[in-house]
Scaffold this motif. Structure first.
Motif, mmCIF file in Angstrom:
data_model
loop_
_atom_site.group_PDB
_atom_site.id
_atom_site.type_symbol
_atom_site.label_atom_id
_atom_site.label_comp_id
_atom_site.label_asym_id
_atom_site.label_seq_id
_atom_site.Cartn_x
_atom_site.Cartn_y
_atom_site.Cartn_z
ATOM 1 N N LEU A 198 -38.648 82.167 47.232
ATOM 2 C CA LEU A 198 -38.059 80.836 47.425
ATOM 3 C C LEU A 198 -38.786 80.039 48.499
ATOM 4 O O LEU A 198 -38.485 78.855 48.694
ATOM 5 C CB LEU A 198 -36.582 80.981 47.789
ATOM 6 C CG LEU A 198 -35.727 81.739 46.771
ATOM 7 C CD1 LEU A 198 -34.295 81.820 47.245
ATOM 8 C CD2 LEU A 198 -35.805 81.096 45.394
ATOM 9 N N GLY A 199 -39.710 80.665 49.197
ATOM 10 C CA GLY A 199 -40.485 79.967 50.207
ATOM 11 C C GLY A 199 -39.621 79.393 51.310
ATOM 12 O O GLY A 199 -38.675 80.029 51.776
ATOM 13 N N ALA A 200 -39.939 78.172 51.733
ATOM 14 C CA ALA A 200 -39.223 77.510 52.820
ATOM 15 C C ALA A 200 -38.254 76.460 52.296
ATOM 16 O O ALA A 200 -37.870 75.533 53.006
ATOM 17 C CB ALA A 200 -40.222 76.874 53.791
ATOM 18 N N ARG A 201 -37.827 76.607 51.051
ATOM 19 C CA ARG A 201 -36.917 75.659 50.426
ATOM 20 C C ARG A 201 -35.471 76.131 50.546
ATOM 21 O O ARG A 201 -35.201 77.322 50.659
ATOM 22 C CB ARG A 201 -37.244 75.491 48.935
ATOM 23 C CG ARG A 201 -38.696 75.162 48.639
ATOM 24 C CD ARG A 201 -38.882 74.824 47.155
ATOM 25 N NE ARG A 201 -38.331 75.849 46.274
ATOM 26 C CZ ARG A 201 -38.998 76.936 45.888
ATOM 27 N NH1 ARG A 201 -40.225 77.153 46.334
ATOM 28 N NH2 ARG A 201 -38.453 77.799 45.056
ATOM 29 N N GLY A 202 -34.545 75.183 50.497
ATOM 30 C CA GLY A 202 -33.135 75.517 50.402
ATOM 31 C C GLY A 202 -32.464 75.662 51.755
ATOM 32 O O GLY A 202 -32.831 75.027 52.737
ATOM 33 N N CYS A 203 -31.458 76.541 51.796
ATOM 34 C CA CYS A 203 -30.635 76.731 52.992
ATOM 35 C C CYS A 203 -30.878 78.127 53.562
ATOM 36 O O CYS A 203 -30.805 79.118 52.837
ATOM 37 C CB CYS A 203 -29.154 76.562 52.631
ATOM 38 S SG CYS A 203 -28.024 76.919 53.995
#
Length: 310
Positions: A24-29
């Protein structure tokens, strides 16, 4: 004027790299369950995508105040004045990563008024949140000898738990309850006959009382269970432990959920799929330990939530 107390974050680069290095890398919460003085959170924020966010938890009012100073400059940070067991209140599958740094921050240890350390004389408190709950002094004022010995033995792994508990109760009956960290340290030193070279006789007892009064192991178990609910498929779980009791719980939790589960009552049914994949066990390098001796006992474990990332 005293210099401000400084905390050196253990495994800073390794933890953030593991947290943000998943599918998910550095995306989201993302979740920092133990904000402390913000070492990990600052580095996470520096690497998060512009539209991402970071939810931090901490019981310590001083930590919350520091987080709010950061939040004023970076609204992607949200701070909750609660322990990390409240992870369970986040929506299911909402987190791209969960970080738990189980160490006590240096300002907490080094501030005499918090009562965490035998190195400084202060009130015998040890609460992570001094505005809530019972202090160690309050508990020791009424606790039975058997209960005191059990806490010292189970949470401090102290072989002189019985003599220490007996000494505490005898002191209470003759002179009144313990109220200061120096009083407890001196009493324990008199009850412990031998100790490992370089370790203060009261080390294990202070650890035991801190763990007990803050319900640290129970909260850790709750937070680990909650992480399974809140992590999205491909989300990372990163936990840094500082003593064997914590690390054993984390190790067993990851192992338990890193295998398929068969129902013995239905031997032909499909097994429940594993929910985590164990990725790494990391120790601080020699250079970090030399620069920060408190890092020497740290162990970081990394796991990833199974499933297909969105």
């Amino acid at each position: 004027m005293n210099a401000p107390l400084v905390h050196t974050t253990v495994l800073l680069h390794e933890a953030v790299e593991a947290l943000l290095g998943g599918p998910l890398g550095a995306r989201g919460c993302f979740v920092d369950g133990t904000f402390g003085r913000g070492g990990h959170s600052r580095r996470v924020l520096a690497q998060l995508d512009a539209g991402a966010r970071l939810i931090a938890f901490d019981k310590d009012p001083q930590a919350v105040a520091e987080a709010r100073r950061i939040q004023a400059e970076d609204p992607r940070l949200e701070i909750c004045h609660e322990g990390f067991r409240h992870l369970d209140e986040l929506p299911a599958g909402s987190a791209s990563g969960v970080l738990l740094d189980l160490g006590v921050s240096s300002p907490q240890i080094d501030e005499a008024e918090r009562g965490f350390s035998f190195r400084f004389d202060g009130p015998l408190d040890m609460r992570m949140d001094p505005t809530r709950g019972q202090s160690v002094a309050d508990w020791l004022a009424t606790a039975e000898m058997g209960a005191i010995a059990e806490v010292i033995r189970d949470y401090g792994e102290e072989r002189f738990a019985g003599p220490i508990a007996k000494a505490i109760v005898a002191r209470r009956e003759k002179q009144g309850a313990l109220a200061r960290t120096a009083e407890l340290a001196d009493l324990v030193a008199g009850a412990v006959k031998t100790r490992e070279p370089g370790q203060h006789p009261a080390t294990r007892t202070f650890q035991a009382f801190r763990i007990y009064i803050n319900a640290e192991l129970e909260e850790l178990r709750q937070a680990l269970s909650a992480s399974l609910k809140v992590l999205a498929p491909g989300g990372r779980l990163v936990v840094i432990s500082f003593h064997s009791l914590e690390d054993r719980i984390v190790k067993q939790f990851i192992a338990e959920h890193s295998k398929e589960v068969y129902d013995r009552r239905a031997p032909f049914a499909q097994p429940a799929p594993m929910r985590l994949v164990a990725l790494a066990r990391v120790k601080p390098g020699a250079a970090e330990v030399a620069a920060n001796p408190r890092a020497r006992s740290a162990v970081m474990r990394v796991a990833e939530r199974t499933g297909v990332p969105a």
